[in-house]
Design a protein around this motif. Structure first.
Motif, PDB file in Angstrom:
ATOM      1  N   LEU A   1      -5.146  11.446   4.539  1.00 19.64           N
ATOM      2  CA  LEU A   1      -5.780  10.166   4.248  1.00 19.64           C
ATOM      3  C   LEU A   1      -7.224  10.167   4.738  1.00 19.64           C
TER       4      LEU A   1
ATOM      5  N   GLU B   1       0.117  13.172   6.994  1.00 18.32           N
ATOM      6  CA  GLU B   1      -0.302  12.116   6.068  1.00 18.32           C
ATOM      7  C   GLU B   1      -1.600  11.458   6.540  1.00 18.32           C
TER       8      GLU B   1
ATOM      9  N   GLN C   1       3.403   4.756  -1.264  1.00 19.14           N
ATOM     10  CA  GLN C   1       3.747   3.745  -0.263  1.00 19.14           C
ATOM     11  C   GLN C   1       4.343   2.503  -0.921  1.00 19.14           C
TER      12      GLN C   1
ATOM     13  N   PHE D   1      -1.489   8.080  -2.920  1.00 21.67           N
ATOM     14  CA  PHE D   1      -0.955   7.690  -1.614  1.00 21.67           C
ATOM     15  C   PHE D   1      -0.485   6.241  -1.657  1.00 21.67           C
TER      16      PHE D   1
END
Length: 639
Positions: A615, A611, A591, A587
């Motif tokens: 997370l 998302e 990003q 993740f």
């Protein structure tokens, strides 16, 4: 006449996964079968061990707490748009936890029988449901849940089988075929190849390929004097021609050349010598097609003679990383490949730096990567964290040896900067005299950290104890590793300080499962995924692996996997931690590539509901692993 209520339900659901993966018509049809349930605060929706219902639920308004055990601890909190109660859809067993309204709530009850076909026919829906269901367990891809809808997945990750891997794309080939007849002389062929700037000529008869002559054939058979330059093509050509169909993938082409030890392939209409040639494929064409193939990049790095020649290759490595992420290649495999490529880049920088020195190294040495790079988790280009250790020398050679390695380290750090690694703001680099020491000096420094357990010493231990060998002598590194383990064992109080430090990482979430954001500074209102999610897991893994005196494993997921072997009673939790860490690392990397930064600070407003759910699902393990080390080592015993 339109059903107003069902349309309102559809308008709500279309904003939340997995319904976002359905078309509007399907959502409207489904909404007509949904029941709307009102529950007062503290109402039980289903109890732990209760038989499963014929539906699962979506929170429309309010909040639902998922609880488990005699203490009725809250394991999760579902708010607007969240789904729960998926067990009857995925597993044929009673509920494993209680669902109770945390406040006055309105729920949508979705019939399993009506929804199941959507989950089976739409992979995005099915994948999301598996993740959502499994996120209420420790391991979102545990063996008991994995593959319930689509069969086994690779390395615990759901792969998009519709995407193409990077090296199985159709290979690009030259359609401009240069030909000659069987009676053409070698001299004439050489002139044709020079004029047309090609490396091979196809020998044809009745427009069909009967042989091929490459520049290698001319070197080996004509230039050596084996045949005169008047020799006809029929005597020096390679025959029969190895042919393949034009729809050849890059991997197939590479394997074909390796298998037959050839540098050119003839492509024909049907893949046989019995049809007209449509193209010629060279080894160079394959290399170009492979582009960011790891093997090609490694060769390119090793050919580099200057630092600046490595920098564009580093850019290609980042493109490769992006490609692997786009195609959902397992992060475990991705990390290994990118780490290997990064190490090769650093090794080549060191090789170039050594050539800049006036003399060879006066002693054996080892270049150490530290921090995230030492753990093989530095996928993005961040700043440098490195050190140098060299073997002990006699007293009269100490100053000269130290001077040499500091000069070498300065060259290397400069080279790493030139290829894209920023200098460490804290100067934790080998060019700093503090981090360029002999083996004996390193042992004395480590002993000081272990016996003087202040905050700085613990912090330095966290960074340094994750080192790995990048270049140089492995024996020196093993010697240092053995010393560290023995010294920690002899000073157990230091270990308690490590445990205490590992428990200082801030929590990722607060009340109502809300993300805890930065309160001030340049990153105000951003979520710090490094400090709040990755560090608690890496710190815990370090503490636990040191307690077992295991050396040479610095990667966090691999540490947890080793711990699962060493402590079977905690296997499920450790494997869950390994999965969670990889998911968080993936993740963060995505990003970072998206925003062209380190990926550490995340703007939650830019994330989708899916998302955020993914997370949050990784956070469950953080609390549990910190409880494990807190209970086991009881850092409150520190005086």
């Amino acid at each position: 006449m339109k059903n107003t209520i069902s349309h309102r339900v559809a308008d709500f659901l279309k904003n939340f996964p997995p319904f976002t993966f359905l078309n509007q018509k399907d959502i409207e049809i489904l909404s007509e079968q949904i029941s709307i349930i009102y529950k007062e605060k503290d109402s039980v929706i289903f109890a732990e061990n209760e038989e499963t219902h014929s539906c699962f639920y979506v929170v429309h308004k309010g909040a639902v707490a998922l609880r488990k055990g005699q203490k009725n601890d809250i394991l999760d909190m579902c708010d607007e748009g969240d789904i729960f109660g998926l067990r009857p859809l995925i597993a044929n067993e009673n509920y494993k936890m209680e669902a109770r309204t945390y406040e006055e709530s309105i729920l949508y009850a979705i019939p399993i029988a009506i929804f199941r076909p959507y989950a089976l026919e739409n992979k995005d829906v099915g994948n999301f449901l598996i993740q959502s269901f499994a996120s209420n367990t420790r391991n979102p891809y545990s063996k008991s849940h994995r593959g319930k809808l689509y069969g086994e997945t690779l390395a615990g990750e759901i792969l998009d089988t519709d995407t193409k891997l990077l090296d199985i794309q159709p290979v690009k080939y030259s359609k401009k075929i240069v030909t000659c007849s069987s009676i053409t002389t070698a001299k004439a062929i050489a002139e044709i190849m020079t004029k047309k700037n090609v490396g091979a000529v196809l020998v044809v008869e009745d427009k069909l390929p009967i042989g091929i002559i490459t520049d290698k054939d001319l070197r080996n058979k004509i230039v050596t004097g084996e045949y005169p330059i008047t020799t006809s093509a029929s005597l020096i050509m390679t025959s029969p021609v190895i042919t393949y169909p034009k729809k050849l993938t890059t991997t197939q082409a590479q394997m074909a050349m390796m298998k037959s030890n050839i540098s050119h392939i003839c492509l024909t209409k049907d893949g046989t010598p019995n049809t007209k040639a449509v193209g010629i494929l060279s080894k160079h064409d394959v290399m170009v097609s492979l582009g960011n193939n790891p093997a090609v990049l490694i060769k390119a790095v090793k050919r580099a003679k200057k630092y600046k020649e490595i920098k564009p290759i580093r850019a290609s490595i980042m493109q490769l990383l992006q490609g692997y992420l786009d195609q959902n290649i397992p992060i475990s495999l991705t990390s290994k490949i990118i780490t290997e490529l990064n190490d090769v880049c650093i090794q080549q920088v060191i090789e170039i730096a050594l050539k800049k020195m006036s003399t060879p190294p006066p002693a054996k040495f080892a270049w150490l990567a530290m921090g995230s790079q030492g753990r093989s988790e530095q996928l993005l280009q961040t700043d440098q964290d490195n050190a140098l250790v060299y073997e002990d020398v006699s007293e009269e050679l100490k100053e000269k040896t130290k001077k040499y390695f500091l000069e070498l380290a300065t060259h290397v750090n400069k080279g790493l900067f030139e290829i894209g690694y920023d200098y460490c703001p804290a100067e934790m680099m080998a060019s700093n005299p503090k981090w360029c020491l002999s083996l004996d000096e390193w042992k004395k420094l480590v002993h000081h950290w272990i016996t003087n357990t202040g905050k700085d010493e613990v912090l330095l231990s966290f960074i340094f104890f994750d080192y790995s060998l990048t270049y140089g002598d492995n024996e020196i590194v093993n010697n240092l590793s053995d010393y560290i383990l023995e010294d920690i064992k002899a000073n157990p109080v230091f270990y308690l300080h490590l445990v205490s430090g590992a428990l200082q990482s801030p929590s990722p979430t607060g009340f109502f499962r809300e993300f805890l954001l930065e309160q001030d500074g340049a990153n105000k209102d951003f979520f710090d995924i490094k400090r709040r999610a990755l560090m608690p897991l890496s710190d815990a893994a370090r503490v636990l692996i040191l307690s077992h005196a295991v050396k040479s494993i610095s990667n966090t997921p691999e540490r947890f996997e080793k711990l699962a072997e060493l402590e079977p009673q905690n296997k499920e939790l450790y494997l869950a931690c390994s999965y969670s860490y990889r998911a968080l690392l993936k993740f963060r990397t995505k990003q970072g590539l998206l925003h062209n930064d380190s990926g550490q600070y995340i703007a939650l407003g830019d994330l989708t509901k899916l998302e955020k759910i993914k997370l949050k699902s990784t956070f469950k393990t953080i609390k549990e692993i910190q409880e494990i080390i807190s209970i086991r080592f009881n850092p409150s015993n520190i005086l």
